[in-house]
Design an enzyme around this catalytic site. Structure first.
Site, PDB file in Angstrom:
ATOM      1  N   GLY A  63      34.251  43.667  41.085  1.00  0.00           N
ATOM      2  CA  GLY A  63      34.979  42.574  40.458  1.00  0.00           C
ATOM      3  C   GLY A  63      34.773  41.328  41.289  1.00  0.00           C
ATOM      4  O   GLY A  63      34.093  41.339  42.306  1.00  0.00           O
ATOM      5  N   CYS A  64      35.334  40.239  40.843  1.00  0.00           N
ATOM      6  CA  CYS A  64      35.170  39.005  41.595  1.00  0.00           C
ATOM      7  C   CYS A  64      36.460  38.754  42.348  1.00  0.00           C
ATOM      8  O   CYS A  64      37.464  39.374  42.074  1.00  0.00           O
ATOM      9  CB  CYS A  64      34.877  37.874  40.660  1.00  0.00           C
ATOM     10  SG  CYS A  64      33.499  38.293  39.591  1.00  0.00           S
ATOM     11  N   ILE A  65      36.370  37.848  43.301  1.00  0.00           N
ATOM     12  CA  ILE A  65      37.527  37.651  44.171  1.00  0.00           C
ATOM     13  C   ILE A  65      38.248  36.354  43.820  1.00  0.00           C
ATOM     14  O   ILE A  65      37.597  35.340  43.696  1.00  0.00           O
ATOM     15  CB  ILE A  65      37.108  37.647  45.640  1.00  0.00           C
ATOM     16  CG1 ILE A  65      36.551  39.021  45.984  1.00  0.00           C
ATOM     17  CG2 ILE A  65      38.282  37.368  46.553  1.00  0.00           C
ATOM     18  CD1 ILE A  65      35.118  39.030  46.292  1.00  0.00           C
TER      19      ILE A  65
END
Ligand SMILES: Cc1cc2nc3c(=O)[nH]c(=O)nc-3n(C[C@H](O)[C@H](O)[C@H](O)COP(=O)(O)OP(=O)(O)OC[C@H]3O[C@@H](n4cnc5c(N)ncnc54)[C@H](O)[C@@H]3O)c2cc1C
Lengths: 105, 431
Positions: free
Chosen positions: A103-105
């Site tokens: 996922g992205c942060i």
């Protein structure tokens, strides 16, 4: 980590049920996992997505997100949700035997 | 070997946070005849973006948060105001709209992220800027200020379509400030605030996510998780409210929606063969900030694909490593793997308070104190953190953009002062 027997072979899975080693995966295992997830038959479109995800994983080190899948796999985001109702990126990644897409942060 | 005195040409694309601080740092390092530095941007309005959060609540205004870009640059940096058409990596040349070409020895991509409004069905359709808003650009934040002022009650829905977005805590801060704002106006009981996120919790990192979920609950903000927005319907048939439709069929009604749209890299990146990924971000080494496209192309800030938050603090910490590596590159030396993913964000929680989080690639945001055991409290509401957030605009214009180090805040994340989960009981973390 745990192990499970799929298509007669013992495979290693992480806590969330994703493959530890994507090279252990076979198409028969995908069929089994899909059934367990409520997909009775994997259609050509399912296979397009599964194969695309594996190709991306081996090229880039991580599976694509839903948005990238929608842009690049040839299957629209809407159709992806119809194919893999429990969330395309996660569900398809599990069935495709690759780790959960980062996922992205 | 040929030894000659040549002037290196460094071209920096984007004159926002990253482009400006990189240009100013490089300019201070090199003598004028050693390098020529050019910064390209499509406009001359530098917006202090963290203040966009405050604009809808009347707490910041356009004239206080916008300054001319060229004025933030060292006088010996050339500023070219023109949109970029594409980069020709094989010719080491940037092509601007209108056809002007800028050849480079070193290129820095600092064109940030853009809002991909068209990628979400219906977002800019009926109701856009009437019932459906974003505060992620100045025009949107300003339009939302008027709409909030007119809002007398009903359902306020705050939605993040998908990550990555700039400053991933900003939508949560928006919820906290909305709670405060409607309290101030005495109508909080008439407003239902909902936060819908594609994540499985309030935030990406577990300890902070738990703390932030608790705060949402305390402030009466409903949290809807794993919601993937498929379509925005800004107007219902009877013309009253609108709704968000999830890909899984779930529907969320609203009277006012605040949507954080999908983000992409700049469109010209997609037109530049070999430079970007599928979302037009630039594949970049996460420790050296050299692009994967070419050794003489570097990237900084929101434009990269590194797994760090898209935040000004990240851009600032990257700046020091980037400039060091450009200097090494031009000197023919190996690059330093100096960037650790350090991010540092104030999270405004309303009522004059804020939280602070500090983390990097390996360490998630933890409680404790920053920058050491004595300092600002981490992951805990305090007035000091709120003052820190307010003071930051001054620091931004006067120190950060000038490319100066900020006293007491180093590029790498401080370990000292952080309480790792094993040091504490679970209960203490969530107080
Ligand atoms: C609402 C909001 C709140 C935020 N809050 C915080 C916060 O509290 N703390 C924090 O650290 N960060 C915060 N940020 C994030 C921070 O503002 C950004 O991460 C930071 O500005 C990134 O810097 P950058 O140089 O990568 O991009 P930018 O500063 O956005 O600069 C990119 C530049 O490139 C130019 N450009 C793009 N395409 C072209 C083209 N084709 N031709 C010419 N020029 C072009 C643009 O005009 C722009 O000037 C927030 C952002 C938003 C939107």
């Amino acid at each position: 980590m745990s192990t499970a027997t799929m298509a007669g072979v013992e495979v290693r899975l992480n806590e969330e049920g994703f493959f530890e080693d994507p090279t252990q995966w076979t198409e028969d295992m995908a069929v089994e996992m899909a059934k367990a997830d409520g997909i009775d038959t994997l259609t050509d479109q399912h296979w397009t997505v599964i194969k695309f995800m594996r190709k991306e994983f081996f090229e880039k080190g991580t599976g694509p997100t839903v948005r990238v899948l929608g842009k690049t796999s040839g299957v629209s985001v809407k159709d992806l949700y119809a194919l893999f109702p429990k969330g395309p990126a996660k569900m398809a990644a599990r069935i495709a035997g690759i780790p959960k897409p980062k996922g992205c942060i | 070997m040929v030894v000659k005195n040549q002037t290196h040409k460094i071209v920096i694309l984007g004159g926002g946070t990253g482009g400006t601080l990189t240009a100013n740092r490089l300019r201070r390092h090199y003598r004028n005849h050693d390098v020529h530095i050019t910064v390209v941007d499509q406009d001359d309005h530098h917006v202090y973006q963290p203040a966009l959060l405050f604009v809808p609540f009347g707490l910041a205004h356009e004239q206080e948060i916008v300054r001319p870009r060229h004025r933030q640059l060292h006088k010996d940096v050339e500023f070219v105001q023109q949109a970029i058409d594409r980069v020709d990596l094989d010719r080491d040349t940037v092509v601007l709209e209108g056809g002007r070409e800028l050849p480079y020895d070193v290129l820095v991509v600092a064109t940030g992220a853009t809002l991909a409004l068209d990628e979400t069905e219906g977002l800019t359709g009926p109701g856009w800027n009437e019932r459906v808003f974003t505060f992620y650009d100045l025009a949107g934040a300003t339009a939302l200020e008027a709409a909030l002022a007119d809002f007398d009650g009903g359902k306020l829905l705050v939605n993040v379509v998908d990550l990555p977005i700039k400053c991933p805590v900003a939508p949560l801060e928006f919820c906290f400030l909305a709670d405060w704002y409607f309290n101030e106006r005495g109508i909080r009981d008439k407003v239902q605030i909902t936060y819908a996120t594609p994540l499985d919790g309030a935030f990406t990192k577990p300890v902070a996510s738990e703390r932030l979920s608790t705060l949402l609950a305390e402030k009466g903000v409903e949290l809807v998780t794993e919601f993937n927005t498929g379509e925005v319907m800004g107007e219902s048939e009877d013309g009253t409210g609108g709704k968000l439709v999830g890909y899984d069929g779930r529907e969320l009604d609203f009277d006012l929606a605040v949507v954080v749209p999908l983000h992409s890299g700049a469109a010209y990146v997609g037109r530049s063969e070999g430079l970007g990924d599928d979302l037009n971000f630039v594949p970049t080494d996460q420790h050296t900030l050299q692009s994967k496209a070419r050794p003489n192309v570097f990237a900084i800030g929101d434009a990269t694909n590194v797994p760090a938050s898209k935040a000004g603090s990240v851009t600032h910490f990257e700046g020091e490593v980037l400039v060091d590596n450009i200097i090494r590159f031009l000197a023919g030396e190996p690059l330093a793997e100096g960037y650790d993913g350090h991010a540092n964000c104030f999270i405004e929680t309303g009522f004059g308070k804020a939280l602070l989080i500090d983390f990097n690639y390996d360490t998630e945001p933890l409680p404790g104190h920053f920058p050491a055991a004595v300092g600002m409290p981490l992951l805990k509401e305090s007035r000091l953190n709120h003052l820190g957030k307010l003071m930051f605009q001054w620091v931004y214009w006067h120190a950060l953009l000038q490319g100066r180090d900020i006293p007491g805040i180093g590029t790498t994340m401080p370990e000292n002062g952080k309480d790792h989960p094993t040091d504490r009981t679970h209960e203490e973390i969530t107080v």
